[in-house]
Scaffold this active site. Structure first.
Site, PDB file in Angstrom:
ATOM      1  N   LYS A  22       0.830  -1.215   0.000  1.00  0.00           N
ATOM      2  CA  LYS A  22       0.000   0.000   0.000  1.00  0.00           C
ATOM      3  C   LYS A  22       0.859   1.258   0.000  1.00  0.00           C
ATOM      4  O   LYS A  22       0.616   2.190  -0.759  1.00  0.00           O
ATOM      5  CB  LYS A  22      -0.910  -0.001   1.246  1.00  0.00           C
ATOM      6  CG  LYS A  22      -1.570   1.332   1.513  1.00  0.00           C
ATOM      7  CD  LYS A  22      -2.449   1.300   2.738  1.00  0.00           C
ATOM      8  CE  LYS A  22      -1.799   1.689   4.023  1.00  0.00           C
ATOM      9  NZ  LYS A  22      -1.501   3.129   4.182  1.00  0.00           N
ATOM     10  N   ASN A  23       1.872   1.284   0.875  1.00  0.00           N
ATOM     11  CA  ASN A  23       2.642   2.526   1.025  1.00  0.00           C
ATOM     12  C   ASN A  23       3.645   2.753  -0.100  1.00  0.00           C
ATOM     13  O   ASN A  23       4.295   3.790  -0.153  1.00  0.00           O
ATOM     14  CB  ASN A  23       3.351   2.563   2.385  1.00  0.00           C
ATOM     15  CG  ASN A  23       2.371   2.844   3.511  1.00  0.00           C
ATOM     16  OD1 ASN A  23       1.197   3.125   3.257  1.00  0.00           O
ATOM     17  ND2 ASN A  23       2.830   2.756   4.748  1.00  0.00           N
ATOM     18  N   ARG A  93      -4.531  10.729   4.659  1.00  0.00           N
ATOM     19  CA  ARG A  93      -3.429  11.680   4.755  1.00  0.00           C
ATOM     20  C   ARG A  93      -2.441  11.568   3.595  1.00  0.00           C
ATOM     21  O   ARG A  93      -1.843  12.544   3.183  1.00  0.00           O
ATOM     22  CB  ARG A  93      -2.665  11.466   6.059  1.00  0.00           C
ATOM     23  CG  ARG A  93      -3.416  11.902   7.280  1.00  0.00           C
ATOM     24  CD  ARG A  93      -2.507  11.835   8.462  1.00  0.00           C
ATOM     25  NE  ARG A  93      -1.296  12.605   8.228  1.00  0.00           N
ATOM     26  CZ  ARG A  93      -1.187  13.911   8.395  1.00  0.00           C
ATOM     27  NH1 ARG A  93      -2.205  14.606   8.829  1.00  0.00           N
ATOM     28  NH2 ARG A  93      -0.046  14.523   8.142  1.00  0.00           N
ATOM     29  N   CYS A 117      -4.986  13.482  13.054  1.00  0.00           N
ATOM     30  CA  CYS A 117      -5.537  12.139  12.856  1.00  0.00           C
ATOM     31  C   CYS A 117      -5.380  11.366  14.148  1.00  0.00           C
ATOM     32  O   CYS A 117      -4.864  11.868  15.130  1.00  0.00           O
ATOM     33  CB  CYS A 117      -4.841  11.431  11.717  1.00  0.00           C
ATOM     34  SG  CYS A 117      -3.237  10.823  12.161  1.00  0.00           S
ATOM     35  N   ARG A 122       0.100  15.352  13.112  1.00  0.00           N
ATOM     36  CA  ARG A 122       0.967  14.932  11.995  1.00  0.00           C
ATOM     37  C   ARG A 122       1.206  16.121  11.065  1.00  0.00           C
ATOM     38  O   ARG A 122       0.530  16.281  10.045  1.00  0.00           O
ATOM     39  CB  ARG A 122       0.343  13.765  11.243  1.00  0.00           C
ATOM     40  CG  ARG A 122       0.433  12.477  12.039  1.00  0.00           C
ATOM     41  CD  ARG A 122      -0.274  11.344  11.365  1.00  0.00           C
ATOM     42  NE  ARG A 122       0.476  10.745  10.279  1.00  0.00           N
ATOM     43  CZ  ARG A 122       0.041   9.686   9.594  1.00  0.00           C
ATOM     44  NH1 ARG A 122      -1.110   9.147   9.875  1.00  0.00           N
ATOM     45  NH2 ARG A 122       0.773   9.185   8.626  1.00  0.00           N
ATOM     46  N   ASP A 308       4.155   0.970  12.072  1.00  0.00           N
ATOM     47  CA  ASP A 308       2.919   0.371  11.560  1.00  0.00           C
ATOM     48  C   ASP A 308       2.716  -1.069  12.023  1.00  0.00           C
ATOM     49  O   ASP A 308       1.694  -1.686  11.707  1.00  0.00           O
ATOM     50  CB  ASP A 308       2.899   0.427  10.024  1.00  0.00           C
ATOM     51  CG  ASP A 308       2.596   1.826   9.514  1.00  0.00           C
ATOM     52  OD1 ASP A 308       2.211   2.689  10.326  1.00  0.00           O
ATOM     53  OD2 ASP A 308       2.764   2.065   8.302  1.00  0.00           O
ATOM     54  N   VAL A 330       8.193   7.244  16.811  1.00  0.00           N
ATOM     55  CA  VAL A 330       7.779   7.874  15.545  1.00  0.00           C
ATOM     56  C   VAL A 330       6.413   8.543  15.733  1.00  0.00           C
ATOM     57  O   VAL A 330       6.222   9.712  15.389  1.00  0.00           O
ATOM     58  CB  VAL A 330       7.737   6.833  14.406  1.00  0.00           C
ATOM     59  CG1 VAL A 330       7.305   7.494  13.103  1.00  0.00           C
ATOM     60  CG2 VAL A 330       9.102   6.173  14.239  1.00  0.00           C
ATOM     61  N   ARG A 400      -8.818  -0.488   4.570  1.00  0.00           N
ATOM     62  CA  ARG A 400      -7.983   0.568   3.981  1.00  0.00           C
ATOM     63  C   ARG A 400      -6.591   0.033   3.638  1.00  0.00           C
ATOM     64  O   ARG A 400      -5.946   0.528   2.731  1.00  0.00           O
ATOM     65  CB  ARG A 400      -7.822   1.740   4.970  1.00  0.00           C
ATOM     66  CG  ARG A 400      -9.037   2.619   5.094  1.00  0.00           C
ATOM     67  CD  ARG A 400      -8.714   3.802   5.987  1.00  0.00           C
ATOM     68  NE  ARG A 400      -7.423   4.356   5.617  1.00  0.00           N
ATOM     69  CZ  ARG A 400      -6.622   5.065   6.424  1.00  0.00           C
ATOM     70  NH1 ARG A 400      -7.007   5.323   7.640  1.00  0.00           N
ATOM     71  NH2 ARG A 400      -5.478   5.520   5.998  1.00  0.00           N
TER      72      ARG A 400
HETATM   73  C1  UD1 Z   1       4.199   7.198   6.494  1.00  0.00           C
HETATM   74  C2  UD1 Z   1       3.355   5.979   6.238  1.00  0.00           C
HETATM   75  C3  UD1 Z   1       2.724   5.519   7.547  1.00  0.00           C
HETATM   76  C4  UD1 Z   1       3.802   5.286   8.595  1.00  0.00           C
HETATM   77  C5  UD1 Z   1       4.702   6.497   8.725  1.00  0.00           C
HETATM   78  C6  UD1 Z   1       5.899   6.242   9.607  1.00  0.00           C
HETATM   79  C7  UD1 Z   1       2.639   6.200   3.962  1.00  0.00           C
HETATM   80  C8  UD1 Z   1       1.534   6.476   3.015  1.00  0.00           C
HETATM   81  N1  UD1 Z   1       2.346   6.324   5.266  1.00  0.00           N
HETATM   82  O1  UD1 Z   1       3.341   8.238   6.988  1.00  0.00           O
HETATM   83  O2  UD1 Z   1       2.016   4.308   7.282  1.00  0.00           O
HETATM   84  O3  UD1 Z   1       3.178   5.050   9.842  1.00  0.00           O
HETATM   85  O4  UD1 Z   1       5.208   6.887   7.435  1.00  0.00           O
HETATM   86  O5  UD1 Z   1       6.647   5.180   9.147  1.00  0.00           O
HETATM   87  O6  UD1 Z   1       3.722   5.837   3.554  1.00  0.00           O
HETATM   88  N2  UD1 Z   1       6.685  14.855  10.856  1.00  0.00           N
HETATM   89  C9  UD1 Z   1       7.004  16.181  11.093  1.00  0.00           C
HETATM   90  N3  UD1 Z   1       6.936  17.079  10.064  1.00  0.00           N
HETATM   91  C10 UD1 Z   1       6.588  16.709   8.798  1.00  0.00           C
HETATM   92  C11 UD1 Z   1       6.279  15.361   8.552  1.00  0.00           C
HETATM   93  C12 UD1 Z   1       6.333  14.444   9.597  1.00  0.00           C
HETATM   94  O7  UD1 Z   1       7.317  16.546  12.230  1.00  0.00           O
HETATM   95  O8  UD1 Z   1       6.550  17.565   7.890  1.00  0.00           O
HETATM   96  C13 UD1 Z   1       6.742  13.856  11.958  1.00  0.00           C
HETATM   97  C14 UD1 Z   1       5.404  13.134  12.165  1.00  0.00           C
HETATM   98  O9  UD1 Z   1       4.566  13.848  13.047  1.00  0.00           O
HETATM   99  C15 UD1 Z   1       5.861  11.799  12.758  1.00  0.00           C
HETATM  100  C16 UD1 Z   1       7.192  11.549  12.054  1.00  0.00           C
HETATM  101  O10 UD1 Z   1       7.631  12.827  11.579  1.00  0.00           O
HETATM  102  O11 UD1 Z   1       6.076  11.917  14.130  1.00  0.00           O
HETATM  103  C17 UD1 Z   1       7.118  10.569  10.908  1.00  0.00           C
HETATM  104  O12 UD1 Z   1       6.046  10.942  10.049  1.00  0.00           O
HETATM  105  P1  UD1 Z   1       6.056  10.626   8.486  1.00  0.00           P
HETATM  106  O13 UD1 Z   1       7.205   9.749   8.147  1.00  0.00           O
HETATM  107  O14 UD1 Z   1       5.932  11.896   7.726  1.00  0.00           O
HETATM  108  O15 UD1 Z   1       4.705   9.789   8.310  1.00  0.00           O
HETATM  109  P2  UD1 Z   1       3.854   9.746   6.987  1.00  0.00           P
HETATM  110  O16 UD1 Z   1       4.758   9.972   5.824  1.00  0.00           O
HETATM  111  O17 UD1 Z   1       2.643  10.599   7.120  1.00  0.00           O
END
Ligand code: UD1
Length: 434
Positions: A22-23, A93, A117, A122, A308, A330, A400
């Site tokens: 999925k990801n 998201r 969420c 996030r 995850d 995370v 999902r």
């Molecule tokens: C992706 C995955 C999700 C997984 C997550 C962590 C997809 C579609 N989703 O989510 O399944 O749980 O990675 O492995 O691939 N953060 C910031 N600023 C930002 C972005 C993120 O502070 O601009 C923080 C977030 O709050 C979180 C951490 O960084 O604590 C990791 O988030 P991120 O890797 O961005 O998660 P997603 O990409 O949304």
């Protein structure tokens, strides 16, 4: 109401194949917005989130066609569309993955802010800062991100936030920098296998990306990307969940069509808990019949234990007598499963970013509600182990991210029955134009 009925307490035995990731599917589908020419993706799972991305791309002028159950063809047919609909973005998201491609290829992207969420706050500040460094102008207007640029230009960007690298942020910037003028250096980038898959897909389309799988990625911008045929990597989170189903039911499960090296941290956790683990070129067997012991774990960015998998592992720890702990750096707010798992008779409580668990050998069936995707999967696992009839409500969350989950578990000998509609329906075009 959508729900899963489980008659628990039966060990699972047998082989099961995982679906495409999925990801990887979501950012790669979004990346086709960058491409001139048809793209064909193989091993695309039929999932709620994939259906949402299909609908979002269609709304953005992409024509989609499913020639077979697990392949998808995509072609940009109306590049004047640059505004992502709120009704779709609010469902998922990962919709934010269209932002980089839109601004890089169409000069403008308008995407509603994804909002909070169930995993906690996030933010997407790192995505936006990176796009600004590439020369995009960004303003936030009444909850909409409005990003514009004539032609992006290469830059040095540090992508690591206080909680580690951002996965979808890295995806957005990989896409945007692929069509920028000059060289982009991403430091502190995500090294997850799904990001490697995205980068390899872009390279197959003509991008020039080096350093995939490391924290330093170099992208030499090109002026155009062409169509390609690409097979998605297997879903390592689905693979981990099915292996944990073998462990929690004290059965023997072989997961086929997976990449064992991408599961290293999960396999280490299984061995720590006392399971027998055997790997081959594209399969893993877990044997949960041995005595199991509690343990302490921490979810971390790749190659660490994936966040995850944290809720599903918590379910397994709840079924092992003794004290265990699992920390999540995370998503330190990822605790939706804790109160629901307690209904099975284990004792879990939250301390800061850690779940403390007093496990029991005798989980008892309970009615529970899936609060989100992975928490939902953890409740299904607990239901499989618990004696008696469990009902998992709101199992649409699980649709999902898991393709034919109930069917796959039933093939391993679980007594599971799905009630209500599935969340995977979206109608693609009968064929691509031209
Ligand atoms: C992706 C995955 C999700 C997984 C997550 C962590 C997809 C579609 N989703 O989510 O399944 O749980 O990675 O492995 O691939 N953060 C910031 N600023 C930002 C972005 C993120 O502070 O601009 C923080 C977030 O709050 C979180 C951490 O960084 O604590 C990791 O988030 P991120 O890797 O961005 O998660 P997603 O990409 O949304």
């Amino acid at each position: 109401m959508d729900r899963l009925l489980i008659e628990g307490g039966r060990p699972l035995f047998g082989r099961v194949a995982v679906s495409g990731a999925k990801n990887a599917a979501l950012p790669i589908m979004a990346a086709t917005l960058l491409v001139d020419g048809p793209v064909r993706l193989e091993r695309v799972p039929q999932l709620g989130d994939v259906a949402t991305m299909e609908a979002l791309l269609a709304q953005l002028g992409v024509t989609l066609h499913r020639p077979t159950d697990d392949s998808l063809e995509l072609l940009n047919t109306d590049t004047s569309r640059r505004r992502a609909a709120y009704r779709l973005v609010r469902r998922m998201r990962a919709s934010v993955c269209v932002l980089g491609p839109l601004v890089a290829r169409r000069g403008r992207g308008v995407v509603p802010l994804p909002g909070g969420c169930r995993l906690g706050d996030r933010p997407i500040d790192l995505h936006l800062r990176g796009l600004v460094a590439l020369g995009a102008e960004i303003r936030i207007d009444r909850g909409l991100i409005v990003a514009t640029a004539r032609r992006l230009r290469g830059a040095r960007i540090h992508l690591e936030g206080p909680r580690g690298p951002t996965v979808t942020g890295t995806a957005n910037l990989l896409c945007a920098a692929s069509l920028a003028r000059g060289v982009t250096l991403l430091s502190g980038a995500a090294s997850e296998p799904e990001i490697v898959d995205l980068g390899r897909f872009l390279n197959a389309c003509g991008a020039r990306i080096a350093g995939l799988g490391t924290r330093e990625i170099e992208i030499q911008g090109v002026s155009q990307l062409g169509g390609a045929c690409w097979q998605l990597i297997p879903d390592r989170i689905e693979a981990a969940t099915l292996l944990l189903a073998g462990l929690i039911t004290r059965g023997v499960v072989t997961v086929d069509r997976c990449v064992p090296s991408d599961l290293a941290a999960v396999l280490e956790a299984l061995a720590t808990l006392g399971a027998g683990v055997r790997t081959g070129p594209d399969f893993v067997t877990v044997d949960g019949r041995f005595a199991q012991r509690p343990g302490s774990f921490a979810a971390a960015p790749h190659p660490g234990l994936p966040t995850d998998v944290q809720p599903q592992l918590a379910a397994c720890l709840a079924a092992i007598p003794g004290r265990s702990a699992i920390q999540d750096t995370v998503f330190p707010e990822r605790f939706g499963h804790v109160a629901e798992l307690n209904r099975f008779g284990a004792q879990l409580c939250r301390r800061g970013d850690t779940t403390l668990i007093e496990g029991t050998h005798a989980l008892e069936a309970a009615p529970v509600v899936a609060p989100d995707l992975r928490a939902g999967a953890s409740l299904v696992l607990a239901g499989l182990a618990a004696r008696g009839a469990t009902v998992v409500h709101k199992v649409l969350h699980v649709d999902r991210g898991y393709e034919r989950f109930a069917e796959k578990l039933a093939a391993l000998g679980a007594s599971v029955e799905r009630r209500g509609q599935m969340a995977t329906a979206w109608s693609p075009s009968p064929r691509l134009p031209g």
